[in-house]
Motif scaffolding. Structure first.
Motif, PDB file in Angstrom:
ATOM      1  N   ASP A   9       0.835  -1.196   0.000  1.00 41.20           N
ATOM      2  CA  ASP A   9       0.000   0.000   0.000  1.00 41.20           C
ATOM      3  C   ASP A   9       0.874   1.252   0.000  1.00 41.20           C
ATOM      4  OD1 ASP A   9      -2.813   1.063   0.310  1.00 41.20           O
ATOM      5  OD2 ASP A   9      -1.867   1.978   2.071  1.00 41.20           O
ATOM      6  N   HIS A  10       1.882   1.260   0.844  1.00 39.18           N
ATOM      7  CA  HIS A  10       2.799   2.405   0.935  1.00 39.18           C
ATOM      8  C   HIS A  10       3.542   2.617  -0.388  1.00 39.18           C
ATOM      9  CE1 HIS A  10       5.358   5.340   2.859  1.00 39.18           C
ATOM     10  NE2 HIS A  10       6.426   4.688   2.454  1.00 39.18           N
ATOM     11  N   VAL A  11       4.028   1.538  -0.970  1.00 38.46           N
ATOM     12  CA  VAL A  11       4.750   1.624  -2.248  1.00 38.46           C
ATOM     13  C   VAL A  11       3.822   2.143  -3.348  1.00 38.46           C
ATOM     14  CG1 VAL A  11       5.879   0.268  -4.059  1.00 38.46           C
ATOM     15  CG2 VAL A  11       6.488  -0.095  -1.657  1.00 38.46           C
ATOM     16  N   GLU A  12       2.584   1.657  -3.390  1.00 41.41           N
ATOM     17  CA  GLU A  12       1.630   2.117  -4.398  1.00 41.41           C
ATOM     18  C   GLU A  12       1.334   3.607  -4.231  1.00 41.41           C
ATOM     19  OE1 GLU A  12      -1.788  -0.439  -4.175  1.00 41.41           O
ATOM     20  OE2 GLU A  12      -0.924  -1.867  -5.582  1.00 41.41           O
ATOM     21  N   LYS A  13       1.216   4.078  -2.998  1.00 38.23           N
ATOM     22  CA  LYS A  13       0.979   5.505  -2.766  1.00 38.23           C
ATOM     23  C   LYS A  13       2.162   6.327  -3.265  1.00 38.23           C
ATOM     24  CE  LYS A  13      -2.098   5.058   1.186  1.00 38.23           C
ATOM     25  NZ  LYS A  13      -2.263   5.191   2.642  1.00 38.23           N
ATOM     26  N   ILE A  14       3.366   5.865  -3.006  1.00 41.97           N
ATOM     27  CA  ILE A  14       4.560   6.576  -3.481  1.00 41.97           C
ATOM     28  C   ILE A  14       4.600   6.591  -5.008  1.00 41.97           C
ATOM     29  CG2 ILE A  14       7.087   6.446  -3.620  1.00 41.97           C
ATOM     30  CD1 ILE A  14       7.036   5.487  -0.683  1.00 41.97           C
ATOM     31  N   ILE A  15       4.331   5.441  -5.622  1.00 42.67           N
ATOM     32  CA  ILE A  15       4.332   5.365  -7.094  1.00 42.67           C
ATOM     33  C   ILE A  15       3.296   6.323  -7.675  1.00 42.67           C
ATOM     34  CG2 ILE A  15       3.776   3.872  -9.058  1.00 42.67           C
ATOM     35  CD1 ILE A  15       5.081   1.557  -7.468  1.00 42.67           C
ATOM     36  N   CYS A  16       2.088   6.340  -7.106  1.00 42.71           N
ATOM     37  CA  CYS A  16       1.039   7.236  -7.608  1.00 42.71           C
ATOM     38  C   CYS A  16       1.463   8.695  -7.457  1.00 42.71           C
ATOM     39  CB  CYS A  16      -0.278   6.985  -6.877  1.00 42.71           C
ATOM     40  SG  CYS A  16      -1.138   5.502  -7.430  1.00 42.71           S
ATOM     41  N   GLY A  17       2.040   9.023  -6.332  1.00 42.07           N
ATOM     42  CA  GLY A  17       2.509  10.390  -6.124  1.00 42.07           C
ATOM     43  C   GLY A  17       3.575  10.784  -7.123  1.00 42.07           C
ATOM     44  N   LEU A  18       4.524   9.891  -7.347  1.00 44.08           N
ATOM     45  CA  LEU A  18       5.593  10.178  -8.308  1.00 44.08           C
ATOM     46  C   LEU A  18       5.059  10.289  -9.734  1.00 44.08           C
ATOM     47  CD1 LEU A  18       8.449   7.883  -6.921  1.00 44.08           C
ATOM     48  CD2 LEU A  18       8.288  10.387  -6.786  1.00 44.08           C
ATOM     49  N   LEU A  19       4.127   9.412 -10.095  1.00 44.21           N
ATOM     50  CA  LEU A  19       3.532   9.483 -11.429  1.00 44.21           C
ATOM     51  C   LEU A  19       2.771  10.791 -11.623  1.00 44.21           C
ATOM     52  CD1 LEU A  19       2.254   5.810 -11.889  1.00 44.21           C
ATOM     53  CD2 LEU A  19       4.090   6.927 -13.172  1.00 44.21           C
ATOM     54  N   LEU A  20       2.018  11.197 -10.614  1.00 50.63           N
ATOM     55  CA  LEU A  20       1.265  12.442 -10.716  1.00 50.63           C
ATOM     56  C   LEU A  20       2.205  13.644 -10.839  1.00 50.63           C
ATOM     57  CD1 LEU A  20      -1.480  13.803 -10.775  1.00 50.63           C
ATOM     58  CD2 LEU A  20      -1.416  13.881  -8.275  1.00 50.63           C
ATOM     59  N   ILE A  21       3.245  13.659 -10.039  1.00 50.77           N
ATOM     60  CA  ILE A  21       4.234  14.744 -10.116  1.00 50.77           C
ATOM     61  C   ILE A  21       4.880  14.764 -11.497  1.00 50.77           C
ATOM     62  CG2 ILE A  21       6.499  15.489  -9.269  1.00 50.77           C
ATOM     63  CD1 ILE A  21       5.547  14.522  -6.467  1.00 50.77           C
ATOM     64  N   ALA A  22       5.237  13.594 -12.002  1.00 49.29           N
ATOM     65  CA  ALA A  22       5.875  13.511 -13.320  1.00 49.29           C
ATOM     66  C   ALA A  22       4.942  14.019 -14.415  1.00 49.29           C
ATOM     67  CB  ALA A  22       6.309  12.075 -13.612  1.00 49.29           C
ATOM     68  N   ILE A  23       3.662  13.663 -14.349  1.00 47.28           N
ATOM     69  CA  ILE A  23       2.698  14.117 -15.356  1.00 47.28           C
ATOM     70  C   ILE A  23       2.568  15.637 -15.307  1.00 47.28           C
ATOM     71  CG2 ILE A  23       0.254  14.111 -16.018  1.00 47.28           C
ATOM     72  CD1 ILE A  23       0.189  11.152 -15.019  1.00 47.28           C
ATOM     73  N   VAL A  24       2.393  16.183 -14.113  1.00 51.20           N
ATOM     74  CA  VAL A  24       2.221  17.629 -13.975  1.00 51.20           C
ATOM     75  C   VAL A  24       3.464  18.362 -14.476  1.00 51.20           C
ATOM     76  CG1 VAL A  24       1.984  19.512 -12.295  1.00 51.20           C
ATOM     77  CG2 VAL A  24       0.525  17.482 -12.117  1.00 51.20           C
TER      78      VAL A  24
END
Length: 157
Positions: A9-24
Protein backbone atom coordinates in the motif's frame (compact mmCIF):
# COMPACT_ATOMS: atom_id res chain seq x y z
CA UNK A 1 0.69 -10.86 5.98
CA UNK A 2 -0.76 -7.49 6.99
CA UNK A 3 2.76 -6.03 7.08
CA UNK A 4 3.27 -7.10 3.46
CA UNK A 5 0.00 -5.49 2.35
CA UNK A 6 0.79 -2.34 4.33
CA UNK A 7 4.16 -2.14 2.59
CA UNK A 8 2.56 -2.70 -0.82
CA UNK A 9 0.00 0.00 0.00
CA UNK A 10 2.80 2.41 0.93
CA UNK A 11 4.75 1.62 -2.25
CA UNK A 12 1.63 2.12 -4.40
CA UNK A 13 0.98 5.51 -2.77
CA UNK A 14 4.56 6.58 -3.48
CA UNK A 15 4.33 5.37 -7.09
CA UNK A 16 1.04 7.24 -7.61
CA UNK A 17 2.51 10.39 -6.12
CA UNK A 18 5.59 10.18 -8.31
CA UNK A 19 3.53 9.48 -11.43
CA UNK A 20 1.27 12.44 -10.72
CA UNK A 21 4.23 14.74 -10.12
CA UNK A 22 5.88 13.51 -13.32
CA UNK A 23 2.70 14.12 -15.36
CA UNK A 24 2.22 17.63 -13.98
CA UNK A 25 5.87 18.56 -14.50
CA UNK A 26 5.93 17.08 -18.00
CA UNK A 27 2.77 18.86 -19.11
CA UNK A 28 3.93 22.14 -17.53
CA UNK A 29 7.36 21.88 -19.11
CA UNK A 30 5.85 21.04 -22.50
CA UNK A 31 3.54 24.08 -22.32
CA UNK A 32 6.42 26.29 -21.25
CA UNK A 33 8.71 25.06 -24.02
CA UNK A 34 5.92 25.44 -26.59
CA UNK A 35 5.66 29.12 -25.66
CA UNK A 36 9.36 29.45 -26.64
CA UNK A 37 8.67 27.64 -29.93
CA UNK A 38 10.57 24.58 -28.70
CA UNK A 39 7.83 21.96 -28.40
CA UNK A 40 8.50 18.67 -26.66
CA UNK A 41 6.92 16.43 -29.26
CA UNK A 42 6.84 13.29 -27.13
CA UNK A 43 5.33 14.92 -24.00
CA UNK A 44 1.70 13.99 -24.71
CA UNK A 45 2.63 10.38 -25.47
CA UNK A 46 4.66 9.93 -22.29
CA UNK A 47 1.97 11.70 -20.23
CA UNK A 48 -0.55 9.20 -21.67
CA UNK A 49 1.66 6.30 -20.61
CA UNK A 50 2.11 7.68 -17.10
CA UNK A 51 -1.59 8.44 -16.77
CA UNK A 52 -2.59 4.90 -17.76
CA UNK A 53 -0.43 3.49 -14.98
CA UNK A 54 -1.53 6.14 -12.47
CA UNK A 55 -5.18 5.34 -13.21
CA UNK A 56 -4.83 1.61 -12.68
CA UNK A 57 -2.64 1.76 -9.57
CA UNK A 58 -4.81 4.55 -8.18
CA UNK A 59 -7.94 2.49 -8.83
CA UNK A 60 -6.47 -0.31 -6.76
CA UNK A 61 -5.65 2.08 -3.92
CA UNK A 62 -9.18 3.48 -4.01
CA UNK A 63 -10.60 -0.05 -3.99
CA UNK A 64 -8.41 -1.11 -1.08
CA UNK A 65 -9.48 1.89 0.99
CA UNK A 66 -13.15 1.82 -0.14
CA UNK A 67 -12.84 5.26 -1.72
CA UNK A 68 -14.72 4.57 -4.96
CA UNK A 69 -17.90 6.57 -5.39
CA UNK A 70 -20.97 4.65 -4.30
CA UNK A 71 -24.70 5.22 -4.22
CA UNK A 72 -25.81 3.39 -1.12
CA UNK A 73 -29.13 5.06 -0.27
CA UNK A 74 -31.03 1.81 -0.79
CA UNK A 75 -28.17 -0.49 0.27
CA UNK A 76 -28.03 1.03 3.78
CA UNK A 77 -31.72 0.24 4.32
CA UNK A 78 -31.05 -3.51 4.10
CA UNK A 79 -30.29 -5.58 7.16
CA UNK A 80 -26.60 -6.02 8.05
CA UNK A 81 -26.72 -9.70 7.10
CA UNK A 82 -28.20 -8.92 3.67
CA UNK A 83 -25.62 -6.14 3.17
CA UNK A 84 -22.93 -8.68 3.98
CA UNK A 85 -24.25 -11.17 1.42
CA UNK A 86 -24.65 -8.45 -1.20
CA UNK A 87 -21.03 -7.31 -0.67
CA UNK A 88 -19.90 -10.86 -1.39
CA UNK A 89 -22.10 -11.02 -4.50
CA UNK A 90 -20.80 -7.65 -5.72
CA UNK A 91 -17.23 -8.81 -5.09
CA UNK A 92 -17.88 -11.94 -7.13
CA UNK A 93 -19.28 -9.84 -9.98
CA UNK A 94 -16.25 -7.55 -9.74
CA UNK A 95 -13.94 -10.57 -9.97
CA UNK A 96 -15.64 -11.62 -13.20
CA UNK A 97 -15.13 -8.12 -14.62
CA UNK A 98 -11.49 -7.99 -13.46
CA UNK A 99 -10.79 -11.43 -14.94
CA UNK A 100 -12.21 -10.22 -18.25
CA UNK A 101 -10.07 -7.06 -18.07
CA UNK A 102 -7.01 -9.16 -17.28
CA UNK A 103 -7.52 -11.55 -20.20
CA UNK A 104 -8.39 -8.90 -22.78
CA UNK A 105 -5.71 -6.58 -21.40
CA UNK A 106 -3.07 -9.22 -22.04
CA UNK A 107 -4.47 -9.81 -25.53
CA UNK A 108 -4.41 -6.07 -26.21
CA UNK A 109 -0.82 -5.79 -25.00
CA UNK A 110 0.27 -8.62 -27.31
CA UNK A 111 -1.88 -7.52 -30.25
CA UNK A 112 0.62 -5.33 -32.07
CA UNK A 113 4.14 -5.75 -30.68
CA UNK A 114 5.73 -3.42 -33.25
CA UNK A 115 3.47 -0.45 -32.53
CA UNK A 116 5.23 2.41 -30.78
CA UNK A 117 3.85 5.13 -28.58
CA UNK A 118 3.32 8.11 -30.88
CA UNK A 119 6.57 9.87 -31.67
CA UNK A 120 8.64 7.77 -29.26
CA UNK A 121 10.35 4.43 -29.56
CA UNK A 122 8.50 3.17 -26.47
CA UNK A 123 6.39 0.08 -27.27
CA UNK A 124 2.68 0.84 -26.99
CA UNK A 125 2.40 -2.38 -25.00
CA UNK A 126 3.76 -0.41 -22.02
CA UNK A 127 0.54 1.62 -22.04
CA UNK A 128 -1.82 -1.32 -22.49
CA UNK A 129 0.07 -3.44 -19.94
CA UNK A 130 -1.36 -1.17 -17.24
CA UNK A 131 -4.75 -2.82 -17.77
CA UNK A 132 -3.87 -6.43 -16.88
CA UNK A 133 -1.48 -5.32 -14.13
CA UNK A 134 -4.15 -3.09 -12.59
CA UNK A 135 -6.77 -5.82 -12.94
CA UNK A 136 -4.45 -8.28 -11.21
CA UNK A 137 -3.77 -5.86 -8.35
CA UNK A 138 -7.50 -5.22 -7.92
CA UNK A 139 -8.21 -8.96 -8.07
CA UNK A 140 -5.80 -9.52 -5.18
CA UNK A 141 -7.50 -6.71 -3.27
CA UNK A 142 -11.01 -8.08 -3.90
CA UNK A 143 -10.01 -11.64 -2.96
CA UNK A 144 -8.45 -10.37 0.25
CA UNK A 145 -11.51 -8.26 1.10
CA UNK A 146 -13.85 -11.16 0.29
CA UNK A 147 -11.91 -13.54 2.52
CA UNK A 148 -12.17 -11.01 5.34
CA UNK A 149 -15.92 -10.71 4.71
CA UNK A 150 -16.29 -14.50 4.83
CA UNK A 151 -14.36 -14.67 8.10
CA UNK A 152 -16.51 -11.90 9.60
CA UNK A 153 -19.74 -13.43 8.36
CA UNK A 154 -19.06 -17.03 9.32
CA UNK A 155 -19.99 -16.27 12.91
CA UNK A 156 -22.85 -13.91 12.09
CA UNK A 157 -24.89 -15.85 9.54
Amino acid sequence: MNKLFNRIDHVEKIICGLLLIAIVLLVFLAALMRSFSLPIIWSVDVAQLLFAWLSMIGANLALRHSNHATVDVIFKRFSPSLQHVLRLVFNAMTLVLLTTLFIFGIELSLLNPDRTLGSTEIPYAWVTAAIPVGALLMTITIVRQSSQLVKQGSGDL
